[in-house]
Design a protein around this motif. Structure first.
Motif, short mmCIF file in Angstrom:
data_model
loop_
_atom_site.label_atom_id
_atom_site.label_comp_id
_atom_site.label_asym_id
_atom_site.label_seq_id
_atom_site.Cartn_x
_atom_site.Cartn_y
_atom_site.Cartn_z
N THR A 1 0.06 -9.12 -6.62
CA THR A 1 -0.20 -10.35 -7.77
C THR A 1 0.52 -11.69 -7.63
OG1 THR A 1 1.61 -9.38 -9.41
CG2 THR A 1 -0.69 -8.35 -9.34
N ILE A 2 1.83 -11.39 -7.07
CA ILE A 2 2.62 -12.68 -6.80
C ILE A 2 2.16 -13.38 -5.70
CG2 ILE A 2 5.10 -13.19 -6.03
CD1 ILE A 2 6.37 -10.73 -7.52
N GLU B 1 -4.14 -9.63 -0.51
CA GLU B 1 -5.14 -8.31 -0.38
C GLU B 1 -4.45 -7.49 0.42
OE1 GLU B 1 -9.75 -7.60 0.68
OE2 GLU B 1 -8.86 -9.62 1.55
N LYS B 2 -3.68 -7.58 1.40
CA LYS B 2 -3.13 -6.54 2.05
C LYS B 2 -2.00 -5.85 1.18
CE LYS B 2 0.58 -5.97 5.67
NZ LYS B 2 1.51 -6.80 6.78
N GLU B 3 -1.57 -6.27 0.48
CA GLU B 3 -0.60 -5.74 -0.74
C GLU B 3 -1.46 -4.78 -1.63
OE1 GLU B 3 2.45 -4.97 -0.38
OE2 GLU B 3 2.80 -6.51 1.47
N PHE B 4 -2.45 -5.06 -2.08
CA PHE B 4 -3.41 -4.55 -2.83
C PHE B 4 -3.75 -3.03 -2.28
CE2 PHE B 4 -4.29 -8.83 -5.32
CZ PHE B 4 -3.32 -8.43 -6.38
N HIS C 1 -6.17 -0.58 -8.84
CA HIS C 1 -7.65 -0.89 -8.53
C HIS C 1 -8.17 -2.25 -9.45
CE1 HIS C 1 -8.95 2.65 -6.23
NE2 HIS C 1 -7.78 3.14 -6.96
N ASP C 2 -7.62 -2.27 -10.59
CA ASP C 2 -7.91 -3.45 -11.71
C ASP C 2 -7.51 -4.63 -11.01
OD1 ASP C 2 -9.06 -1.55 -13.31
OD2 ASP C 2 -7.26 -1.35 -14.50
N PHE C 3 -6.27 -4.73 -10.64
CA PHE C 3 -5.63 -6.07 -10.34
C PHE C 3 -6.32 -6.33 -9.01
CE2 PHE C 3 -1.83 -4.92 -12.92
CZ PHE C 3 -2.05 -5.93 -13.67
#
Length: 316
Positions: free
Chosen positions: A247-248, A260-263, A277-279
């Motif tokens: 998110t940061i 995207e890599k971190e998500f 999943h939501d973020f």
């Protein structure tokens, strides 16, 4: 016949629960000094259960809508779309804490497990650990000594744990004073135990909340980034921290590839973490990957945040 009876009646329940929601515990005596514990116990149990394979655990932000409400567990189960609900009540008599917790089938309303605990008020840490162990065992038929991913993110320091719970409570007030109080408690928890991973995550989350409406992002986000990176340095498998780092990158660094890599890393590490999943769903929506966004549950998050207008807009 004896073998059949042993398997079906004495070997323990074979619960087929694939999703669970831990509701905020009720403050049975209305003591404001217990509020941090009622919320904190529920969130600690969520953290403990989130690492169990094959079990989807609702995020604290989703279940907090039930705080202070007397709700039928079947209704909560329908609203949250889970197979089981954990409820609890906390009371205090003198220097003794009393906790009554149960696990309820969200379809039938049948009680699947109940635990009653009575401990000195200074022993909140062992109280949470015992409840979590019993609850995990009721869900998995495993030994109470079974370790779960993320268990090492806690602490054995009772005072650090108390500051952590108080930090969570203050953070969820969503006020500038609450945020400042949360920072102090998380910092104190870290001062008492510098390897307390969850406290670094709480500190990072609080700094992230402070941006825009209390502190300028240029002042708060670097501190959030430093705290979450420290947490990941101590535990690279912390899925929630990867999501926060995503998110940061998404909102502040505008490094979309890194975000995207971190998500994705967070989801890979814990497929049961709803906020991950939501973020990521919001990220996909921002990049006009709408079908993928909906699949990740962005609409679910919007609804439970009360943003019905967003749901209606996206639905059309």
């Amino acid at each position: 016949v004896a073998v059949w009876l042993a398997i079906h009646y004495y070997a323990g329940p074979t619960l087929k629960i694939d999703s669970v929601a831990v509701l905020p515990f009720n403050n049975a005596v209305g003591d404001t000094q217990l509020e941090y514990l009622t919320d904190g116990l529920a969130e600690s149990l969520i953290d403990s259960l989130a690492g169990l394979p094959g079990l989807r655990v609702m995020a604290p932000g989703t279940t907090m809508v039930f705080k202070g409400r007397t709700v039928d567990p079947r209704q909560a189960g329908r609203e949250l779309k889970v197979a089981a609900v954990v409820q609890g009540r906390v009371s205090k008599q003198g220097d003794l804490l009393e906790v009554d917790a149960n696990l309820v089938d969200a379809t039938s309303g049948a009680e699947l497990w109940r635990g009653k605990y009575r401990r000195p008020s200074v022993d909140e840490l062992s109280l949470e650990q015992e409840i979590a162990s019993d609850l995990r065992r009721s869900l998995t038929n495993r030994s109470s000594n079974t370790d779960t991913p993320g268990a090492h993110r806690s602490t054995q320091n009772k005072e650090a744990y108390r500051h952590y719970l108080q930090g969570l409570y203050e953070m969820r007030q969503l006020t500038s004073g609450g945020a400042e109080g949360a920072l102090q408690h998380f910092q104190q928890a870290i001062a008492l135990d510098s390897s307390y991973v969850s406290a670094y995550y709480g500190l990072a989350g609080t700094y992230e909340l402070l941006d825009d409406w209390v502190v300028a992002p240029k002042d708060s986000v670097p501190k959030a980034l430093a705290a979450v990176q420290k947490g990941l340095e101590l535990d690279p498998s912390f899925a929630e921290a990867h999501t926060l780092l995503g998110t940061i990158h998404f909102w502040y660094d505008f490094d979309q590839a890194a975000a995207e890599k971190e998500f994705l890393r967070g989801i890979e590490l814990n497929t049961n973490f709803d906020d991950g999943h939501d973020f990521y769903g919001w990220f996909l929506g921002a990049h006009k990957r709408i079908d993928q966004s909906i699949a990740m549950g962005a609409l679910f998050t919007a609804y439970h945040l009360g943003a019905k207008a967003i749901v209606a807009t996206l639905g059309t």
